[in-house]
Write an enzyme that holds these catalytic residues in place. Structure first.
Site, mmCIF file in Angstrom:
data_model
loop_
_atom_site.group_PDB
_atom_site.id
_atom_site.type_symbol
_atom_site.label_atom_id
_atom_site.label_comp_id
_atom_site.label_asym_id
_atom_site.label_seq_id
_atom_site.Cartn_x
_atom_site.Cartn_y
_atom_site.Cartn_z
ATOM 1 C CG HIS A 1 27.654 15.724 -63.755
ATOM 2 N ND1 HIS A 1 27.920 17.057 -63.993
ATOM 3 C CD2 HIS A 1 27.585 15.602 -62.404
ATOM 4 C CE1 HIS A 1 28.018 17.704 -62.849
ATOM 5 N NE2 HIS A 1 27.810 16.846 -61.869
ATOM 6 N NE ARG B 1 16.072 -6.730 -55.974
ATOM 7 C CZ ARG B 1 15.321 -7.609 -55.315
ATOM 8 N NH1 ARG B 1 14.076 -7.844 -55.709
ATOM 9 N NH2 ARG B 1 15.803 -8.260 -54.274
#
Length: 254
Positions: free
Chosen positions: A134, A201
């Site tokens: 969005h 990560r």
């Protein structure tokens, strides 16, 4: 005083239970989708041995979905190409799934623009992959009414995607990558890496010169030797520690 047990009623309940289980197993077998028995679904390509378990999740845009050979698509998995059904998306496939891919129960793959999943990828349950997000540029317009942003997604071959992971638009995941459960992945992930967290990560990586860094804490599993029978494995599982030690001693003896 304990109540007397109604033997007839109990037996009838067991029979009904067995009938329900047998009926549901029949429904699952009959409702599964394969290349030979596609039902209402007409995929652009569906390989040999591929199976969509019943009940299926939301599926639309099938002409632009290509599924490879020997894939397992779990129950309630959603596969979509395009923003909505009945669109003409052109000549090229939008969602490509390689050979030997497993998509766990309740997973979603939402391909409003191209999504590619390499061969031999395994997804845990409830993984969410999307090429669309969005936008909220205009503060005066409800977010759900603003035109979304789209970026292609690519997942390399041989990856393991843990339960509940989210793969966001624009993600480029390399070969043989582990995505930890619950991780939220965006951007580029190199080959042979382990990623975790939100945002994800790299927490471990393998390179030809240094191997795994940080080093693995446990030794690699030993594959079962070729030719070992199920009966032999069962016999090994029943050995106690003393018997296992005796076998090791015998192996080390000259």
């Amino acid at each position: 005083m304990p109540k007397s047990k109604n033997t007839f009623s109990s037996r009838r309940s067991r029979l009904v239970q067995r009938a329900v289980h047998a009926g549901w197993a029949w429904v699952q077998r009959t409702g599964a989708v394969t290349a030979e028995r596609p039902g209402r679904l007409r995929f652009g390509a569906m390989g040999t041995g591929t199976r969509l378990a019943f009940p299926q999740g939301t599926v639309f845009g099938e002409p632009w979905i290509h599924l490879g050979d020997h894939c397992i698509i779990g129950e309630q998995v959603t596969l979509t190409a395009g923003l909505m059904p009945d669109l003409d998306l052109g000549a090229e496939p939008i969602l490509r799934v390689g050979n030997g891919v497993v998509l766990g129960r309740g997973s979603h793959v939402i391909a409003d623009t191209t999504v590619t999943i390499g061969s031999d990828c395994y997804f845990g349950p409830y993984v969410y992959v999307t090429s669309t997000n969005h936008s909220y540029d205009d503060p005066q317009v409800p977010i759900g009414k603003q035109w979304p942003r789209m970026e292609p997604v690519e997942i390399g071959p041989g990856c393991w995607i843990g339960t509940g992971a989210v793969i966001l638009p624009g993600a480029r995941i390399g070969r043989n990558v582990v995505v930890a459960a619950g991780a939220v992945v965006r951007g580029v992930v190199p080959d042979h890496a382990v990623v975790a967290g939100a945002p994800a990560r790299v927490v471990r990586r393998w390179t030809p010169t240094e191997g795994w860094q940080p080093p693995l804490r446990t030794p690699a599993p030993t594959p079962i030797p070729a030719g070992i029978t199920p009966e032999q494995l069962q016999a090994l599982s029943e050995l106690d520690a003393e018997s296992i030690a005796a076998l090791r001693t015998a192996e080390d003896a000259p």
